[in-house]
Each structure stands twice: as C-alpha cells, then as structure tokens.
Write a protein that holds these residues in place. Structure first.
Motif, PDB file in Angstrom:
ATOM      1  N   GLU A 168       0.966  -1.258  -0.158  1.00 53.74           N
ATOM      2  CA  GLU A 168      -0.046  -0.090   0.065  1.00 53.74           C
ATOM      3  C   GLU A 168       0.849   1.203  -0.055  1.00 53.74           C
ATOM      4  N   ALA A 169       0.618   2.245  -0.991  1.00 50.71           N
ATOM      5  CA  ALA A 169       1.211   3.563  -0.982  1.00 50.71           C
ATOM      6  C   ALA A 169       1.190   4.250   0.266  1.00 50.71           C
ATOM      7  N   VAL A 170       2.219   4.730   0.570  1.00 49.19           N
ATOM      8  CA  VAL A 170       2.321   5.763   1.754  1.00 49.19           C
ATOM      9  C   VAL A 170       3.152   7.024   1.566  1.00 49.19           C
ATOM     10  N   LYS A 171       2.761   7.842   2.118  1.00 47.84           N
ATOM     11  CA  LYS A 171       3.535   9.387   2.007  1.00 47.84           C
ATOM     12  C   LYS A 171       4.679   9.537   3.300  1.00 47.84           C
ATOM     13  N   ARG A 172       5.691  10.216   3.082  1.00 47.52           N
ATOM     14  CA  ARG A 172       6.618  10.704   4.036  1.00 47.52           C
ATOM     15  C   ARG A 172       5.946  11.006   5.403  1.00 47.52           C
ATOM     16  N   ASP A 173       6.440  10.447   6.621  1.00 48.05           N
ATOM     17  CA  ASP A 173       6.034  10.665   7.855  1.00 48.05           C
ATOM     18  C   ASP A 173       4.549  10.233   8.253  1.00 48.05           C
ATOM     19  N   GLU A 174       3.822   9.604   7.276  1.00 47.02           N
ATOM     20  CA  GLU A 174       2.674   8.932   7.339  1.00 47.02           C
ATOM     21  C   GLU A 174       2.879   7.787   8.353  1.00 47.02           C
ATOM     22  N   VAL A 199       2.321   5.152  23.801  1.00 47.79           N
ATOM     23  CA  VAL A 199       2.249   4.353  22.533  1.00 47.79           C
ATOM     24  C   VAL A 199       3.226   5.304  21.801  1.00 47.79           C
ATOM     25  N   LEU A 200       4.340   4.596  20.982  1.00 48.09           N
ATOM     26  CA  LEU A 200       4.960   5.253  20.130  1.00 48.09           C
ATOM     27  C   LEU A 200       4.572   4.834  18.634  1.00 48.09           C
ATOM     28  N   GLU A 201       4.695   6.108  17.931  1.00 43.23           N
ATOM     29  CA  GLU A 201       4.043   5.763  16.567  1.00 43.23           C
ATOM     30  C   GLU A 201       5.451   5.543  15.629  1.00 43.23           C
ATOM     31  N   VAL A 202       5.477   4.630  14.632  1.00 39.69           N
ATOM     32  CA  VAL A 202       6.496   4.253  13.661  1.00 39.69           C
ATOM     33  C   VAL A 202       5.790   4.816  12.190  1.00 39.69           C
ATOM     34  N   VAL A 203       6.807   5.883  11.755  1.00 38.02           N
ATOM     35  CA  VAL A 203       6.064   6.619  10.654  1.00 38.02           C
ATOM     36  C   VAL A 203       6.855   6.290   9.336  1.00 38.02           C
ATOM     37  N   ALA A 204       6.671   6.474   8.227  1.00 36.54           N
ATOM     38  CA  ALA A 204       7.252   6.088   7.056  1.00 36.54           C
ATOM     39  C   ALA A 204       8.576   7.225   6.812  1.00 36.54           C
ATOM     40  N   PRO A 205       9.786   6.518   6.454  1.00 35.00           N
ATOM     41  CA  PRO A 205      11.060   7.465   6.417  1.00 35.00           C
ATOM     42  C   PRO A 205      10.919   8.123   5.154  1.00 35.00           C
ATOM     43  N   ALA A 206      10.017   7.792   4.190  1.00 33.78           N
ATOM     44  CA  ALA A 206      10.194   8.565   2.848  1.00 33.78           C
ATOM     45  C   ALA A 206       8.517   8.041   2.145  1.00 33.78           C
ATOM     46  N   ASP A 207       8.365   8.665   0.990  1.00 33.60           N
ATOM     47  CA  ASP A 207       7.411   7.964   0.169  1.00 33.60           C
ATOM     48  C   ASP A 207       7.637   6.616  -0.253  1.00 33.60           C
ATOM     49  N   GLY A 208       6.911   5.776  -0.369  1.00 31.47           N
ATOM     50  CA  GLY A 208       7.112   4.408  -0.441  1.00 31.47           C
ATOM     51  C   GLY A 208       5.986   3.358  -0.346  1.00 31.47           C
ATOM     52  N   ALA A 209       6.364   2.180   0.089  1.00 34.39           N
ATOM     53  CA  ALA A 209       5.432   1.265   0.335  1.00 34.39           C
ATOM     54  C   ALA A 209       6.319   0.063   1.188  1.00 34.39           C
ATOM     55  N   LEU A 210       5.454  -0.692   2.102  1.00 36.99           N
ATOM     56  CA  LEU A 210       5.894  -1.527   2.681  1.00 36.99           C
ATOM     57  C   LEU A 210       6.008  -2.890   2.061  1.00 36.99           C
ATOM     58  N   ALA A 211       7.246  -3.572   1.734  1.00 36.68           N
ATOM     59  CA  ALA A 211       7.382  -4.484   1.057  1.00 36.68           C
ATOM     60  C   ALA A 211       7.356  -5.849   1.875  1.00 36.68           C
ATOM     61  N   GLU A 212       7.481  -5.933   3.123  1.00 36.23           N
ATOM     62  CA  GLU A 212       7.402  -7.214   4.184  1.00 36.23           C
ATOM     63  C   GLU A 212       7.070  -6.656   5.471  1.00 36.23           C
ATOM     64  N   ILE A 213       6.268  -7.090   6.178  1.00 35.91           N
ATOM     65  CA  ILE A 213       6.140  -7.035   7.574  1.00 35.91           C
ATOM     66  C   ILE A 213       6.923  -8.071   8.493  1.00 35.91           C
ATOM     67  N   LYS A 214       7.943  -7.739   9.060  1.00 34.07           N
ATOM     68  CA  LYS A 214       8.593  -8.823   9.896  1.00 34.07           C
ATOM     69  C   LYS A 214       8.177  -9.045  11.365  1.00 34.07           C
ATOM     70  N   ALA A 215       7.415  -8.050  11.866  1.00 35.52           N
ATOM     71  CA  ALA A 215       6.855  -7.868  13.245  1.00 35.52           C
ATOM     72  C   ALA A 215       5.503  -7.845  13.249  1.00 35.52           C
ATOM     73  N   GLU A 216       4.680  -9.138  13.323  1.00 39.36           N
ATOM     74  CA  GLU A 216       3.281  -9.026  13.155  1.00 39.36           C
ATOM     75  C   GLU A 216       2.410  -8.272  14.193  1.00 39.36           C
ATOM     76  N   GLU A 217       1.084  -7.979  14.326  1.00 45.22           N
ATOM     77  CA  GLU A 217       0.332  -7.298  15.337  1.00 45.22           C
ATOM     78  C   GLU A 217       0.575  -8.209  16.544  1.00 45.22           C
ATOM     79  N   GLY A 218       0.744  -7.896  17.861  1.00 40.04           N
ATOM     80  CA  GLY A 218       0.733  -8.345  18.947  1.00 40.04           C
ATOM     81  C   GLY A 218       2.200  -9.350  19.434  1.00 40.04           C
ATOM     82  N   SER A 219       3.243  -8.995  18.459  1.00 40.77           N
ATOM     83  CA  SER A 219       4.391  -9.669  18.576  1.00 40.77           C
ATOM     84  C   SER A 219       5.086  -8.449  19.562  1.00 40.77           C
ATOM     85  N   GLN A 220       6.179  -9.035  20.316  1.00 44.11           N
ATOM     86  CA  GLN A 220       6.855  -8.429  21.386  1.00 44.11           C
ATOM     87  C   GLN A 220       8.311  -7.779  20.697  1.00 44.11           C
TER      88      GLN A 220
END
Length: 400
Positions: free
Chosen positions: A24-30, A41-62
C-alpha cells in the motif's frame, strides 16, 4: 524499518496496530504502526514516500528497542508494485496464477480478493489475456462494484463467527494491554508497600460555582479555554502542599525526599487505561494555565501522544471520579508519592447553615495518604485547608 529507541525505563513494547498493508502506497511521515509500551504508545512513521515490502513483526508480537519491524521500499507504491508484477507474470509460465471460473488472477490480486471477499466475475482484468491484476482489484474495492451479494456473503461469515458465540453464556478472551498490566502492577505494589489510609471531608462548592458562573464567558474570551473546577482544586492543593511539606514529600527506600516545588499529576482516563500527566510548578501557574494544560493533556492522552517525561516526577496527584458520577471513593496512592486527592460528584444536599437548613452543592473529598510518612493530624488539616480555600476562593488570591 526499525522500532524507535525506547527510553531507559522501557525494555520492550508490543506491536499494537499496523495501519498500512504490504504494497500500500504511503507518504513520508505517515503513521505505519503503533507500538504500545508500559507507559505510552510510540508511532512508527514512513521514512519516505514508498510502500511496505514485508512486515517482520506482526500485530501482537513483542519487540525490543530498534528491532526490525518491516522492510520498506522507498519510492514504491501500490500501483507501481502491481505494475512491476505484470511483466514478470507475462514472462513466466503463469504457474503462480489461479483460474476462478473464466477469470485468471495474479497471486497479489487473488490475495486482495480473498481479503475483501469479492466476486471475481464482477472485476474486469486489464492484464494480458484479461488477467486480473492487483490494481484491478484495488479499483474495484474503491468503487465498491465487486461486492458479493448479501445472501452468499452472510453464510460463510456467520459460520466462521459461530464458534466464538456458541452456547448460552458467550465469553471473549483478549490479552491485557501492556499499559493495563503496568497499572495493575503499580496499584498492587502501592497497597503492599504503603501503610495507606484515607480521610474524608466535604466541601461546599457554592462559592466556586458562583465565581465560575459569573466569569466563565469573560474567562473563555480572555484565555480561549473554559473555566472548569480542576483549576481551583490544583491551585488550592498547591497552596496546601506548601503549608504541609510532608504531604508533598516522597519516600525513596529508607529516605524521605522533601520537594521545594509542587508538581501535581492529574489522572486522565483513556480507552487504554488511566494515565497521570504532570503539571509542573503549579504554584506559579495561573488558573488559565492549569485549565489549558489539562485540556491539552486530556486530548493527547486519548490520542496516545503523551511523552514519558510528561508522566514522571509528580509530587502529588488529583483524580476526579465525579465526572463519571462517583459520589465517594478511596483513591490508591501513586508511588513514590505519599498522598492523592480524590474529587467526586457535586450533589445538592440539605445542610445546616447558621442554624437553618439550606440546600447546598456539596462534594465529598477523599485524601489517601501513606501513614509511614504522614500523621493523621497533618492529613486531616491538609484536607481541611483545601476545603477552606475552595469555600472562600478569595483566600487563594490573598494567600491566607
């Protein structure tokens, strides 16, 4: 992409939510994901315009500080990803494709169709030979033209959900959030380590209510914030803390730490649990500053935007159960502080005033304190001081 650097007091966090999907396409700082820690709660933001290629840590993981969360492709987008798939698919033998009826679906398109439960017969393919691409499915999702009819869709959903609600006494089990676990641990710790005792009194809120009614419009115009009751309580508590330094102290092991300032924490209820941001140097604050600070804390607490430093170092705490209708309660200490003030609902009651019965707006006050540090006499006199300051607000201005 890595997790943020956690403060020293936080060892790890939980990946609470991924706001974006792979491709899914995202904008910088989204905002891409939220990581829930013991305190914030800490937010993780997009470092640049782009997209997630792969999620390494799924929801609920430590995850630990700076742990790898995902692979991010800079400059990529959902459309670009789909377009990149097209030549690759046409060049191969089509072994990854799947035929459903008369339709041929690319692997990424097939995944999206399953996620959104779409009817492939209603999707027009733009790939080679009418092949349905990921972008074709995305367009159909946005247009809402490929939804299955209600009857067929309802049956599988109902069947899938049935096990969670079988029987006459349904139950739902969800993991406790990290913040809720921390709250539970601290509350139990406070009850086990402190000699906690609570003293009660009641205050006639008539004078404060009259003052508030007289100046609330002028106050809001002048300061761009509503005049509430908490500002009066914070100022009254600040004055009382100066007169009773034991109540403003904290216990550190076998040492008593006396604070030459008043930093008052204000308990704020959120969906995630109770947090206590701290107003600094309340003795030098004006009521307008207090009200602005509380409004700001409330909004950011509900949005999970409070910082760790904003919830550390308080010398005293005020909690207001009255906003939920509580008439009387026993607040629990917020270690290492030695006292906490509980406000409650304002309720009209018949009171004896100068030998006559009058209906007055009364509020019960509760002061829980650590008897290891504070004697009963000082606790009672502290609460009486707050009562006197509120029943005659001019004392706050005259310092008497």
């Amino acid at each position: 992409m890595k997790a943020p650097t956690f403060p020293e007091s936080i060892q790890e966090g939980t990946v609470a939510t991924w706001h974006k999907k792979v491709g899914e396409a995202v904008k910088r700082d989204e905002v891409l994901a939220d990581i829930e820690t013991d305190k914030v709660v800490l937010e993780v933001v997009a470092p640049a315009d782009g997209a997630l290629a792969e999620i390494k840590a799924e929801e609920g993981s430590q995850v630990e500080s700076e742990a790898v969360l995902a692979i991010f492709t800079e400059g990529a987008s959902g459309a670009a990803t789909a377009a990149d798939e097209t030549p690759a698919a046409s060049a191969d033998d089509g072994s990854g494709d799947e035929k459903i009826g008369d339709k041929i679906l690319a692997p990424a398109a097939r995944k999206l169709v399953a996620e959104h439960d779409l009817d492939v017969n209603k999707i027009e393919g733009t790939g080679k030979g009418g092949r349905i691409l990921k972008e074709d499915v995305q367009r159909a999702v946005q247009a809402g033209t490929a939804k299955k009819s209600a009857a067929p869709a309802a049956a599988p959903k109902q069947a899938a959900a049935a096990p969670a609600f079988e029987g006459e006494r349904p139950e739902k089990r969800v993991p406790m959030s990290r913040l809720r676990q921390t709250i539970a641990k601290r509350l139990v710790q406070a009850q086990q380590t402190a000699a906690m005792l609570t003293t009660y009194n009641e205050v006639d809120m008539g004078a404060v209510m009259e003052l508030r009614a007289q100046y609330k419009d002028t106050f809001q115009k002048a300061h761009d914030v509503k005049l509430g009751f908490m500002g009066f309580f914070v100022k009254a508590a600040s004055e009382a803390l100066k007169r009773f330094p034991d109540v403003n102290a904290s216990i550190d092991g076998t040492d008593i730490v006396y604070h030459g300032y008043q930093d008052i924490g204000v308990a704020v209820s959120t969906d995630r649990g109770l947090v206590v941001p701290v107003l600094r140097d309340t003795d030098s604050m004006k009521i307008a500053d207090v009200e602005k600070g509380i409004v700001d804390f409330g909004k950011r607490a509900r949005d999970g935007k409070l910082g760790i430093e904003e919830m550390q170092g308080g010398t005293f705490t005020i909690t207001n159960g009255g906003i939920f209708g509580s008439l009387m309660s026993t607040p629990i200490l917020n270690p290492p502080q030695t006292a906490i003030l509980g406000m409650h609902k304002i309720q009209e009651r018949p009171m004896a005033v100068n030998g006559k019965v009058e209906i007055r707006p009364m509020m019960y006050l509760a002061l829980s304190y650590d008897h290891r540090m504070i004697d009963g006499k000082d606790a009672v006199q502290f609460l009486v001081t707050i009562k006197e300051l509120l029943e005659d607000p001019a004392r706050l201005l005259l310092d008497i």
